[in-house]
Enzyme design. Structure first.
Site, PDB file in Angstrom:
ATOM      1  N   ASP A  10      -1.620   5.235  -8.809  1.00  0.00           N
ATOM      2  CA  ASP A  10      -0.805   4.097  -8.434  1.00  0.00           C
ATOM      3  C   ASP A  10      -1.576   3.321  -7.359  1.00  0.00           C
ATOM      4  OD1 ASP A  10       1.662   2.517  -7.973  1.00  0.00           O
ATOM      5  OD2 ASP A  10       1.685   3.616  -6.084  1.00  0.00           O
ATOM      6  N   ASP A  12      -0.076   0.435  -4.796  1.00  0.00           N
ATOM      7  CA  ASP A  12       0.661   0.222  -3.550  1.00  0.00           C
ATOM      8  C   ASP A  12       1.317   1.512  -3.075  1.00  0.00           C
ATOM      9  OD1 ASP A  12       0.378  -2.708  -3.189  1.00  0.00           O
ATOM     10  OD2 ASP A  12       1.474  -2.798  -5.088  1.00  0.00           O
ATOM     11  N   ASP A 168       3.224   7.641  -5.266  1.00  0.00           N
ATOM     12  CA  ASP A 168       4.112   7.792  -4.113  1.00  0.00           C
ATOM     13  C   ASP A 168       5.569   7.516  -4.450  1.00  0.00           C
ATOM     14  OD1 ASP A 168       3.528   4.982  -4.482  1.00  0.00           O
ATOM     15  OD2 ASP A 168       4.496   4.632  -2.542  1.00  0.00           O
TER      16      ASP A 168
END
Length: 231
Positions: A10, A12, A168
């Site tokens: 991922d 961001d 995240d």
């Protein structure tokens, strides 16, 4: 431990420290559109989704595509103003990615960002060819649909059993689950490790370089288990 060939990240909140800017831009967009600000935690909870879906989740009262698009345009303008200088990488990210390349891993990105947004950053970094493939939410299905992971696997010629998704957000880990892929949860981004533990990550980390140590089998098994339960 599995012999992973492909590492998928991922963007961001996993590679770059951009969560605060995303939250700020969403608040500013709400102000521009005359909408109530949602809480910081509510905004963090939609990070990873394609932006139209994220906006509809935060503002279900926006019932038409036109209203969603107007909000999206305001958000994009606000984020670009905030992110003129791209968000910094988290500590250890650049060194670790370079090391992964040297070790022969294939690298990919699976992100909720738009292609335009990601490409702007890759161009600024001179990283146009750094990753084997990058997939963005506006060119495929939004997370947690596993379509972007399937596309990455097909491009790289790697089975799901030899790929690892690092993220995240719950959307990242649920997407990996649906693709029958192992995952790693990071606890310094949008969501806590406690929240992410429900999705069965193979490893949970609070610092990016812990991933390299784990892949190199330099972290003892008892320590890995301790890391996994840090909230």
């Amino acid at each position: 431990m599995r012999d992973y060939k492909l590492l998928i990240f991922d963007w961001d909140g996993t590679l770059v420290d951009s969560i605060g800017r995303i939250v700020m831009a969403m608040h500013q967009a709400a102000d521009q559109r005359g909408m109530p600000r949602r809480s910081d935690e509510a905004v963090k909870g939609i990070i990873g989704l394609a932006m139209p879906e994220a906006i509809r989740t935060l503002y279900p009262e926006l019932t038409t595509a036109e209203h969603v698009e107007r909000f999206h345009a305001s958000y994009s303008d606000c984020y670009l103003a905030i992110d003129r200088i791209p968000s910094a990488f988290f500590p250890g990210v650049e060194q670790s990615l370079a090391s992964f390349l040297e070790q022969g891993y294939q690298l990919a990105v699976a992100t909720g960002k738009s292609r335009r947004g990601l490409q702007r950053i890759l161009d600024a970094l001179g990283w146009q060819d750094y990753f084997d493939i990058t997939r963005c939410a506006d060119e495929t299905a939004s997370k947690p649909d596993p379509k972007m992971l399937h596309e990455i696997l097909e491009h790289c010629g790697v089975p799901a059993s030899q790929a690892l998704m690092v993220g995240d957000a719950s959307f990242d880990l649920l997407m990996a689950q649906r693709a029958a892929m192992d995952s790693v949860a990071v606890g310094y981004g949008a969501q806590t490790l406690t929240a992410l533990s429900a999705y069965g990550p193979k490893l949970s980390i609070n610092h990016f370089m812990e991933l390299s140590a784990w892949l190199n089998q330099t972290v003892a098994e008892p320590l890995t288990e301790e890391i996994e339960h840090v909230g």
